[in-house]
Design a protein around this motif. Sequence first.
Motif, mmCIF file in Angstrom:
data_model
loop_
_atom_site.group_PDB
_atom_site.id
_atom_site.type_symbol
_atom_site.label_atom_id
_atom_site.label_comp_id
_atom_site.label_asym_id
_atom_site.label_seq_id
_atom_site.Cartn_x
_atom_site.Cartn_y
_atom_site.Cartn_z
ATOM 1 N N THR A 59 0.849 -1.195 0.000
ATOM 2 C CA THR A 59 0.000 0.000 0.000
ATOM 3 C C THR A 59 0.885 1.245 0.000
ATOM 4 O O THR A 59 0.588 2.238 0.677
ATOM 5 N N ALA A 60 1.955 1.192 -0.754
ATOM 6 C CA ALA A 60 2.912 2.298 -0.775
ATOM 7 C C ALA A 60 2.308 3.551 -1.401
ATOM 8 O O ALA A 60 1.493 3.462 -2.329
ATOM 9 N N ALA A 61 2.731 4.707 -0.887
ATOM 10 C CA ALA A 61 2.388 5.966 -1.536
ATOM 11 C C ALA A 61 3.149 6.054 -2.856
ATOM 12 O O ALA A 61 4.151 5.354 -3.069
ATOM 13 N N VAL A 62 2.680 6.910 -3.731
ATOM 14 C CA VAL A 62 3.232 6.961 -5.087
ATOM 15 C C VAL A 62 4.742 7.200 -5.081
ATOM 16 O O VAL A 62 5.478 6.659 -5.917
ATOM 17 N N GLN A 63 5.240 8.003 -4.126
ATOM 18 C CA GLN A 63 6.674 8.305 -4.089
ATOM 19 C C GLN A 63 7.499 7.139 -3.558
ATOM 20 O O GLN A 63 8.726 7.136 -3.682
ATOM 21 N N ASP A 64 6.811 6.134 -2.982
ATOM 22 C CA ASP A 64 7.516 4.996 -2.395
ATOM 23 C C ASP A 64 7.272 3.691 -3.138
ATOM 24 O O ASP A 64 7.648 2.617 -2.641
ATOM 25 N N ASN A 65 6.662 3.757 -4.303
ATOM 26 C CA ASN A 65 6.357 2.531 -5.038
ATOM 27 C C ASN A 65 7.604 1.693 -5.291
ATOM 28 O O ASN A 65 8.649 2.212 -5.698
ATOM 29 N N ASN A 66 7.457 0.382 -5.035
ATOM 30 C CA ASN A 66 8.506 -0.575 -5.378
ATOM 31 C C ASN A 66 8.319 -0.960 -6.843
ATOM 32 O O ASN A 66 7.273 -1.504 -7.215
ATOM 33 N N ILE A 67 9.296 -0.688 -7.664
ATOM 34 C CA ILE A 67 9.130 -0.876 -9.116
ATOM 35 C C ILE A 67 8.983 -2.346 -9.480
ATOM 36 O O ILE A 67 8.221 -2.703 -10.394
ATOM 37 N N ASP A 68 9.683 -3.225 -8.774
ATOM 38 C CA ASP A 68 9.520 -4.657 -9.052
ATOM 39 C C ASP A 68 8.076 -5.087 -8.773
ATOM 40 O O ASP A 68 7.480 -5.841 -9.553
ATOM 41 N N ASP A 69 7.511 -4.603 -7.664
ATOM 42 C CA ASP A 69 6.121 -4.915 -7.353
ATOM 43 C C ASP A 69 5.184 -4.322 -8.402
ATOM 44 O O ASP A 69 4.191 -4.951 -8.804
ATOM 45 N N ALA A 70 5.509 -3.109 -8.857
ATOM 46 C CA ALA A 70 4.675 -2.452 -9.871
ATOM 47 C C ALA A 70 4.648 -3.276 -11.156
ATOM 48 O O ALA A 70 3.587 -3.482 -11.754
ATOM 49 N N VAL A 71 5.815 -3.749 -11.583
ATOM 50 C CA VAL A 71 5.899 -4.546 -12.811
ATOM 51 C C VAL A 71 5.113 -5.853 -12.657
ATOM 52 O O VAL A 71 4.398 -6.280 -13.573
ATOM 53 N N THR A 72 5.234 -6.487 -11.491
ATOM 54 C CA THR A 72 4.489 -7.730 -11.246
ATOM 55 C C THR A 72 2.985 -7.497 -11.345
ATOM 56 O O THR A 72 2.258 -8.284 -11.961
ATOM 57 N N MET A 73 2.503 -6.403 -10.754
ATOM 58 C CA MET A 73 1.071 -6.101 -10.821
ATOM 59 C C MET A 73 0.626 -5.826 -12.247
ATOM 60 O O MET A 73 -0.429 -6.302 -12.684
ATOM 61 N N ILE A 74 1.404 -5.060 -12.988
ATOM 62 C CA ILE A 74 1.029 -4.732 -14.364
ATOM 63 C C ILE A 74 1.015 -5.992 -15.237
ATOM 64 O O ILE A 74 0.076 -6.227 -16.005
ATOM 65 N N GLU A 75 2.042 -6.820 -15.098
ATOM 66 C CA GLU A 75 2.118 -8.034 -15.910
ATOM 67 C C GLU A 75 0.998 -9.017 -15.567
ATOM 68 O O GLU A 75 0.424 -9.663 -16.451
ATOM 69 N N THR A 76 0.674 -9.123 -14.272
ATOM 70 C CA THR A 76 -0.352 -10.076 -13.842
ATOM 71 C C THR A 76 -1.756 -9.572 -14.134
ATOM 72 O O THR A 76 -2.610 -10.318 -14.637
ATOM 73 N N ASN A 77 -2.006 -8.310 -13.830
ATOM 74 C CA ASN A 77 -3.368 -7.772 -13.895
ATOM 75 C C ASN A 77 -3.777 -7.292 -15.280
ATOM 76 O O ASN A 77 -4.970 -7.216 -15.578
ATOM 77 N N VAL A 78 -2.796 -6.936 -16.110
ATOM 78 C CA VAL A 78 -3.124 -6.353 -17.415
ATOM 79 C C VAL A 78 -2.557 -7.195 -18.566
ATOM 80 O O VAL A 78 -3.302 -7.716 -19.393
ATOM 81 N N THR A 79 -1.238 -7.335 -18.606
ATOM 82 C CA THR A 79 -0.610 -8.019 -19.737
ATOM 83 C C THR A 79 -1.117 -9.444 -19.885
ATOM 84 O O THR A 79 -1.398 -9.907 -21.000
ATOM 85 N N SER A 80 -1.254 -10.157 -18.771
ATOM 86 C CA SER A 80 -1.691 -11.553 -18.857
ATOM 87 C C SER A 80 -3.120 -11.667 -19.372
ATOM 88 O O SER A 80 -3.452 -12.610 -20.101
ATOM 89 N N VAL A 81 -3.972 -10.698 -19.016
ATOM 90 C CA VAL A 81 -5.354 -10.723 -19.512
ATOM 91 C C VAL A 81 -5.386 -10.506 -21.024
ATOM 92 O O VAL A 81 -6.124 -11.171 -21.747
ATOM 93 N N ILE A 82 -4.570 -9.582 -21.489
ATOM 94 C CA ILE A 82 -4.470 -9.346 -22.935
ATOM 95 C C ILE A 82 -4.000 -10.614 -23.640
ATOM 96 O O ILE A 82 -4.558 -11.022 -24.675
ATOM 97 N N ALA A 83 -2.993 -11.274 -23.061
ATOM 98 C CA ALA A 83 -2.439 -12.480 -23.678
ATOM 99 C C ALA A 83 -3.426 -13.635 -23.643
ATOM 100 O O ALA A 83 -3.595 -14.351 -24.651
ATOM 101 N N MET A 84 -4.075 -13.846 -22.511
ATOM 102 C CA MET A 84 -5.042 -14.948 -22.408
ATOM 103 C C MET A 84 -6.225 -14.737 -23.351
ATOM 104 O O MET A 84 -6.702 -15.680 -23.988
ATOM 105 N N THR A 85 -6.675 -13.496 -23.433
ATOM 106 C CA THR A 85 -7.796 -13.203 -24.330
ATOM 107 C C THR A 85 -7.412 -13.469 -25.777
ATOM 108 O O THR A 85 -8.160 -14.100 -26.527
ATOM 109 N N LYS A 86 -6.249 -12.984 -26.168
ATOM 110 C CA LYS A 86 -5.790 -13.216 -27.538
ATOM 111 C C LYS A 86 -5.653 -14.704 -27.824
ATOM 112 O O LYS A 86 -6.006 -15.186 -28.907
ATOM 113 N N ALA A 87 -5.159 -15.472 -26.841
ATOM 114 C CA ALA A 87 -4.927 -16.899 -27.045
ATOM 115 C C ALA A 87 -6.225 -17.659 -27.312
ATOM 116 O O ALA A 87 -6.241 -18.612 -28.100
ATOM 117 N N PHE A 88 -7.326 -17.232 -26.683
ATOM 118 C CA PHE A 88 -8.567 -18.015 -26.777
ATOM 119 C C PHE A 88 -9.660 -17.374 -27.623
ATOM 120 O O PHE A 88 -10.576 -18.064 -28.066
#
Length: 223
Positions: A59-88
């Motif tokens: 629950t980090a404030a914007v100035q304290d965001n952990n970039i590794d955590d940010a990338v994990t969230m983006i890849e899991t919550n967004v990129t993977s949905v795009i990929a799964m949708t395209k696949a099926f």
Amino acid sequence: MDRLESLRDQLQFTYRVPVHTVQLDVRNIAEVDLLPQQLPEDFAEVDILVNNAGLALGTAAVQDNNIDDAVTMIETNVTSVIAMTKAFVQGMIERNRGHIVNISSIAGCEAYGGGSVYCATKHALAAFTTASRHDLVGTNIRVTSISPGAAQTEFSLVRFKGDQEAADAVYRGFDPLTAEDIADNVLYACTRPEHVQIADILVLATNQASAKGIARVQAQQER
């Protein structure tokens, strides 16, 4: 995988239906791309895709965001949905039937402090879902977004990286939603008549009015 297999056994025993399980990291796009071809023949024609994989980290404030955590969230919550949708979705288009259900969040409807990246991913998912509906409007494929509020699953335990006390505190003092409640929303959307498309469902706990607007028993007593 042991949890998937336990669930498979339970479903097969209760409903007398075949169940196939796959262990997969949805962030591995190459594996996602290959998944449709690797399914057994009886499971190859996927009619319903529920994109449920998602997480928040911290629950980090914007100035304290952990970039590794940010990338994990983006890849899991967004990129993977795009990929799964395209696949099926190509198979759905060829058969001219199917249903894509994306599990979003109230964080895709409003933003709040301490959730800058998570809220951004769910807002992105909302846009992707709407755009998908536009792209598929000439087909019989339906696209649904379901946005839960406070649902007591392993979500907060993951968000607080295993801190059970912090996770429990999120749901203390009121009756939160459950995984079964959200599954019921998925079932409702997928069992409407063929000419009915449920576009969006926003579901909150009874004592919840917004992402952070929750009436708790202790707070009520203090008043």
